[in-house]
Write a protein that holds these residues in place. Sequence first.
Motif, mmCIF file in Angstrom:
data_model
loop_
_atom_site.group_PDB
_atom_site.id
_atom_site.type_symbol
_atom_site.label_atom_id
_atom_site.label_comp_id
_atom_site.label_asym_id
_atom_site.label_seq_id
_atom_site.Cartn_x
_atom_site.Cartn_y
_atom_site.Cartn_z
ATOM 1 N N ASP A 265 6.064 123.040 37.895
ATOM 2 C CA ASP A 265 6.143 123.013 39.358
ATOM 3 C C ASP A 265 5.458 124.231 39.964
ATOM 4 O O ASP A 265 4.671 124.111 40.909
ATOM 5 C CB ASP A 265 7.600 122.944 39.818
ATOM 6 C CG ASP A 265 8.254 121.617 39.462
ATOM 7 O OD1 ASP A 265 7.523 120.666 39.127
ATOM 8 O OD2 ASP A 265 9.491 121.532 39.499
ATOM 9 N N GLU A 266 5.750 125.411 39.422
ATOM 10 C CA GLU A 266 5.105 126.614 39.935
ATOM 11 C C GLU A 266 3.587 126.545 39.727
ATOM 12 O O GLU A 266 2.808 126.929 40.605
ATOM 13 C CB GLU A 266 5.664 127.854 39.222
ATOM 14 C CG GLU A 266 7.097 128.200 39.580
ATOM 15 C CD GLU A 266 8.121 127.466 38.725
ATOM 16 O OE1 GLU A 266 9.312 127.795 38.813
ATOM 17 O OE2 GLU A 266 7.717 126.550 37.955
ATOM 18 N N GLN A 338 8.261 130.703 46.591
ATOM 19 C CA GLN A 338 9.427 130.041 46.017
ATOM 20 C C GLN A 338 9.977 128.967 46.955
ATOM 21 O O GLN A 338 10.455 127.920 46.501
ATOM 22 C CB GLN A 338 10.515 131.073 45.696
ATOM 23 C CG GLN A 338 10.125 132.074 44.616
ATOM 24 C CD GLN A 338 9.822 131.414 43.274
ATOM 25 O OE1 GLN A 338 10.237 130.289 43.010
ATOM 26 N NE2 GLN A 338 9.080 132.114 42.418
ATOM 27 N N GLU A 339 9.892 129.207 48.239
ATOM 28 C CA GLU A 339 10.317 128.187 49.202
ATOM 29 C C GLU A 339 9.424 126.952 49.101
ATOM 30 O O GLU A 339 9.892 125.815 49.217
ATOM 31 C CB GLU A 339 10.273 128.760 50.622
ATOM 32 C CG GLU A 339 11.307 129.848 50.875
ATOM 33 C CD GLU A 339 11.115 130.526 52.219
ATOM 34 O OE1 GLU A 339 10.229 130.076 52.987
ATOM 35 O OE2 GLU A 339 11.830 131.502 52.496
ATOM 36 N N GLU A 340 8.130 127.179 48.893
ATOM 37 C CA GLU A 340 7.211 126.057 48.762
ATOM 38 C C GLU A 340 7.484 125.275 47.475
ATOM 39 O O GLU A 340 7.393 124.036 47.451
ATOM 40 C CB GLU A 340 5.765 126.555 48.793
ATOM 41 C CG GLU A 340 4.748 125.441 48.942
ATOM 42 C CD GLU A 340 3.344 125.964 49.177
ATOM 43 O OE1 GLU A 340 2.444 125.129 49.399
ATOM 44 O OE2 GLU A 340 3.137 127.198 49.136
ATOM 45 N N ALA A 342 10.402 124.985 46.063
ATOM 46 C CA ALA A 342 11.621 124.216 46.320
ATOM 47 C C ALA A 342 11.331 122.963 47.121
ATOM 48 O O ALA A 342 11.882 121.880 46.855
ATOM 49 C CB ALA A 342 12.644 125.097 47.043
ATOM 50 N N GLU A 343 10.450 123.077 48.115
ATOM 51 C CA GLU A 343 10.050 121.917 48.903
ATOM 52 C C GLU A 343 9.341 120.893 48.022
ATOM 53 O O GLU A 343 9.576 119.677 48.148
ATOM 54 C CB GLU A 343 9.130 122.368 50.037
ATOM 55 C CG GLU A 343 8.456 121.238 50.819
ATOM 56 C CD GLU A 343 9.426 120.440 51.674
ATOM 57 O OE1 GLU A 343 8.989 119.426 52.247
ATOM 58 O OE2 GLU A 343 10.615 120.812 51.753
ATOM 59 N N ARG A 345 9.769 120.413 44.838
ATOM 60 C CA ARG A 345 10.755 119.763 43.977
ATOM 61 C C ARG A 345 11.530 118.687 44.724
ATOM 62 O O ARG A 345 11.892 117.660 44.143
ATOM 63 C CB ARG A 345 11.692 120.811 43.395
ATOM 64 C CG ARG A 345 11.029 121.640 42.297
ATOM 65 C CD ARG A 345 11.897 122.760 41.805
ATOM 66 N NE ARG A 345 11.246 123.437 40.675
ATOM 67 C CZ ARG A 345 11.455 124.698 40.339
ATOM 68 N NH1 ARG A 345 12.318 125.434 41.036
ATOM 69 N NH2 ARG A 345 10.831 125.225 39.305
ATOM 70 N N ARG A 346 11.798 118.901 45.998
ATOM 71 C CA ARG A 346 12.470 117.865 46.778
ATOM 72 C C ARG A 346 11.581 116.623 46.897
ATOM 73 O O ARG A 346 12.069 115.491 46.800
ATOM 74 C CB ARG A 346 12.840 118.401 48.164
ATOM 75 C CG ARG A 346 14.014 119.377 48.160
ATOM 76 C CD ARG A 346 14.520 119.649 49.559
ATOM 77 N NE ARG A 346 13.572 120.437 50.347
ATOM 78 C CZ ARG A 346 13.587 121.757 50.400
ATOM 79 N NH1 ARG A 346 14.477 122.451 49.696
ATOM 80 N NH2 ARG A 346 12.709 122.406 51.147
#
Length: 412
Positions: A265-266, A338-340, A342-343, A345-346
């Motif tokens: 993901d990263e 990190q916020e991106e 998380a988005e 992953r949603r």
Amino acid sequence: MFAASCTRALRCRGKLRQTSAMCVLAAVSWAAFYVFLTRKIFVEDKDVSRAASSGLPVLTLGRLAADRNHEETIPGNGGCEEQTKIVFISVHMAKGDVVTNILQRFGDLRNLTFVLPKEEGDENTGWPQCFQTNHMLPSRTGSYDILCNHAVYNPRIMNLVMPKAPYVTILRRPESQFPALFHRYHLAQRMGILASDPLKEFLLQPGEYIHRFSSLASERALLQNPQAYDLGLDPENFEDEDAMQDLIRDMETNFHLVMIAEYMDESLVLLKRQMCWTLDDIVYFEPGFQVKTDVPYHPTTDILHAQLRKWNNVDVILYQHFSKVLWKRIHELGPVFQEEVAEFRRKNAAVRGYCLRERDGRRRRHRDDGEPAGDGRAPPVDSQLCEKIDTPVSEYSNLLRSRPDHYLRNEL
């Protein structure tokens, strides 16, 4: 006769001796590189820019130089333009098929031209031989946008086919990658290993078994340091420290991004920023055909674990080095990155939840997989997207080659 991969050692001696002209060229290149590094010492990283005509940032010594025309940022802020050319070196069993599927969907949607295998039904563009132009299906225009099928890294030829395209690859922890590869390609059966624990048997005396494949390119390319092989290192140099360091320096200089499979993901969000794409462009989930083949199989003792690492010594060094590069870069980007992630992953959760329900039964009500339905920001999901995600590389390649206006099939 075993076809060696593209040698990455920058030396003029022994079996790798080049002509005097090549030696002079190498010396001049390194001199220029030294001057460049010396100059960089006095320049703040945030002010470094590259005035290249391609407008693409360059990874040098593990750092990505900032480019005022193509910053790592979110599309739509005025300083980012979508890039459509890319060379992806997909190493075996490192989740490269996931990235290849993303690139195939991206290029398919935009009607881009791919470097495709010459033979229909093949997922390899020349592999395990060093990539050459006679391995690929010729396009009508002579130009190409995306190379993502398995191909041994050969920058001299690849740069001719796709000039100014950014290079990306992916690595996977050898302790996971090599056992998965050993299982996926049925190497035990092909070597005639009948032991109850064939990987253990192989690792106890790998030299004995590998001798059986000394003249077979495909098996030999998979049996030791398969990731380094795909990245162009000749097996003759697996114990050569200079050659290993040359490979690392070459990758630091020429690859815009080295992804890490354990941090997919990263890595994909970095790719999205690198290419100025959107999160919708990189959605994925592990497709069904991969789940069946990538069966985990790990050594059960510390001795075997150490033997696996020793046998795949170059892959271990590459993985450790570029994992550090990746995480240094992530830490420098801070909380916004990190916020991106998380988005992202949603979005992936919404896509995966829908597609798994499609695969297992269009109207299933129970939530076997426990996937959230998303928060309204997920990309449009339909059965066509799910079908494309679930299409193996070779089948997708056949679909791409069937487009009538792109390739010269009748002239092969």
